[in-house]
Design a protein around this motif. Structure first.
Motif, PDB file in Angstrom:
ATOM      1  N   VAL A  95       4.491  16.656   1.559  1.00  0.00           N
ATOM      2  CA  VAL A  95       4.441  16.685   3.021  1.00  0.00           C
ATOM      3  C   VAL A  95       2.981  16.792   3.429  1.00  0.00           C
ATOM      4  N   ILE A  96       2.553  15.913   4.329  1.00  0.00           N
ATOM      5  CA  ILE A  96       1.183  15.926   4.839  1.00  0.00           C
ATOM      6  C   ILE A  96       1.234  16.412   6.280  1.00  0.00           C
ATOM      7  N   ALA A  97       0.614  17.536   6.541  1.00  0.00           N
ATOM      8  CA  ALA A  97       0.667  18.146   7.868  1.00  0.00           C
ATOM      9  C   ALA A  97      -0.207  17.383   8.862  1.00  0.00           C
ATOM     10  N   PRO A  98       0.059  17.523  10.155  1.00  0.00           N
ATOM     11  CA  PRO A  98      -0.810  16.901  11.164  1.00  0.00           C
ATOM     12  C   PRO A  98      -2.264  17.329  10.972  1.00  0.00           C
ATOM     13  N   GLY A  99      -3.168  16.351  10.915  1.00  0.00           N
ATOM     14  CA  GLY A  99      -4.586  16.647  10.736  1.00  0.00           C
ATOM     15  C   GLY A  99      -5.006  16.871   9.301  1.00  0.00           C
ATOM     16  N   GLU A 100      -4.055  16.853   8.362  1.00  0.00           N
ATOM     17  CA  GLU A 100      -4.374  17.055   6.944  1.00  0.00           C
ATOM     18  C   GLU A 100      -4.669  15.709   6.290  1.00  0.00           C
ATOM     19  N   ILE A 101      -5.631  15.704   5.364  1.00  0.00           N
ATOM     20  CA  ILE A 101      -5.979  14.492   4.614  1.00  0.00           C
ATOM     21  C   ILE A 101      -5.666  14.740   3.146  1.00  0.00           C
ATOM     22  N   VAL A 102      -4.737  13.965   2.609  1.00  0.00           N
ATOM     23  CA  VAL A 102      -4.372  14.064   1.194  1.00  0.00           C
ATOM     24  C   VAL A 102      -4.904  12.823   0.477  1.00  0.00           C
ATOM     25  N   THR A 103      -5.546  13.034  -0.654  1.00  0.00           N
ATOM     26  CA  THR A 103      -6.128  11.928  -1.424  1.00  0.00           C
ATOM     27  C   THR A 103      -5.261  11.626  -2.637  1.00  0.00           C
ATOM     28  N   LEU A 104      -4.991  10.351  -2.836  1.00  0.00           N
ATOM     29  CA  LEU A 104      -4.198   9.874  -3.965  1.00  0.00           C
ATOM     30  C   LEU A 104      -5.115   9.048  -4.858  1.00  0.00           C
ATOM     31  N   MET A 105      -5.297   9.500  -6.095  1.00  0.00           N
ATOM     32  CA  MET A 105      -6.185   8.795  -7.017  1.00  0.00           C
ATOM     33  C   MET A 105      -5.408   8.287  -8.217  1.00  0.00           C
ATOM     34  N   GLY A 106      -5.922   7.225  -8.817  1.00  0.00           N
ATOM     35  CA  GLY A 106      -5.280   6.673  -9.996  1.00  0.00           C
ATOM     36  C   GLY A 106      -5.853   5.315 -10.314  1.00  0.00           C
ATOM     37  N   PRO A 107      -5.667   4.847 -11.547  1.00  0.00           N
ATOM     38  CA  PRO A 107      -6.206   3.543 -11.938  1.00  0.00           C
ATOM     39  C   PRO A 107      -5.465   2.399 -11.250  1.00  0.00           C
ATOM     40  N   SER A 108      -6.046   1.208 -11.325  1.00  0.00           N
ATOM     41  CA  SER A 108      -5.379   0.025 -10.787  1.00  0.00           C
ATOM     42  C   SER A 108      -4.025  -0.142 -11.468  1.00  0.00           C
ATOM     43  N   GLY A 109      -3.013  -0.492 -10.683  1.00  0.00           N
ATOM     44  CA  GLY A 109      -1.674  -0.664 -11.233  1.00  0.00           C
ATOM     45  C   GLY A 109      -0.848   0.605 -11.256  1.00  0.00           C
ATOM     46  N   SER A 110      -1.411   1.706 -10.732  1.00  0.00           N
ATOM     47  CA  SER A 110      -0.675   2.976 -10.765  1.00  0.00           C
ATOM     48  C   SER A 110       0.252   3.145  -9.564  1.00  0.00           C
ATOM     49  N   GLY A 111       0.292   2.165  -8.672  1.00  0.00           N
ATOM     50  CA  GLY A 111       1.259   2.199  -7.581  1.00  0.00           C
ATOM     51  C   GLY A 111       0.733   2.723  -6.261  1.00  0.00           C
ATOM     52  N   LYS A 112      -0.575   2.955  -6.175  1.00  0.00           N
ATOM     53  CA  LYS A 112      -1.142   3.528  -4.948  1.00  0.00           C
ATOM     54  C   LYS A 112      -0.920   2.611  -3.743  1.00  0.00           C
TER      55      LYS A 112
END
Length: 215
Positions: free
Chosen positions: A29-46
């Motif tokens: 869950v990402i709250a209002p005003g919150e920034i969540v970063t998703l990292m991963g190699p190419s092909g990881s589904g980002k």
């Protein structure tokens, strides 16, 4: 959204697969005003996850779970009805429109009248420190100015959540710091639950929020 209550962006046990192979599994869950970063190699589904949230993921992908924005289930909604904005690494400004025309293109139809729409555009440019740029050709802008116009165009569409798809990767290092700060500040100021995918650990550090690493 009940009574205007902003509860953020929820990805409830979302799984995305292709041809029998699971690409990504997320529950957050990402709250209002919150920034969540998703990292991963190419092909990881980002990028596939962002496409699913936006409603643009091709039908050949296998998807389960729910995407919920401010209490409203987005699954099955057409992209234009989701109120989700996305910012890409390319600014994608329309070359045949002025800077003001690019911004006006994003304004909701509920904002009627030429003067009202122009005022909204001018207000956005002023907040981006680009007062007086409405009649400029996008081709005359610097990279940083183009990035700011692209962000303001997304915000003028009045999204309830923001997705960032490698938005700083094509900027030089000095400009990257400046535009990152500008984007993150506006995300927080506008209370937008924000999900950023990136290969750059510095993006996540600058965002200052949770960082989720995909295998």
């Amino acid at each position: 959204m009940a009574d205007g209550l902003k509860t953020g962006l929820a990805l409830r046990d979302v799984h995305i697969g292709l041809a029998g192979r699971e690409l990504v599994a997320v529950d957050l869950v990402i709250a209002p005003g919150e920034i969540v970063t998703l990292m991963g190699p190419s092909g990881s589904g980002k990028s596939s996850l962002l496409g699913h949230i936006c409603g643009t993921l091709p039908a050949q992908f296998d998807v389960s779970g729910q995407v919920i924005l401010d209490g409203r289930i987005l699954d099955g909604c057409p992209p234009q009805d989701r109120h989700v904005g996305i910012l890409f690494q390319d600014d994608l400004l329309f070359p045949h429109l002025s800077v003001g025309g690019n911004l006006a293109f994003a304004l909701p139809a509920s904002i009627k009248g030429k003067d009202s729409r122009r005022a909204r555009v001018e207000e956005a440019l002023k907040s981006a420190d680009m007062d007086g740029f409405a009649d400029r050709d996008p081709a005359t802008l610097s990279g940083g100015q183009r990035a700011r116009v692209a962000l303001m165009r997304v915000l003028l569409s009045e999204p309830c959540a923001l997705l960032l798809d490698e938005p700083f990767s094509k900027l030089d290092s000095a400009l990257r710091d400046q535009i990152r700060a500008f984007v993150f500040d506006l995300c927080r100021k506008n209370g937008l639950p924000t999900l950023m995918v990136t290969h750059d650990p510095e993006d996540g550090a600058a965002a200052g929020g949770r960082v989720i690493n995909l295998a």
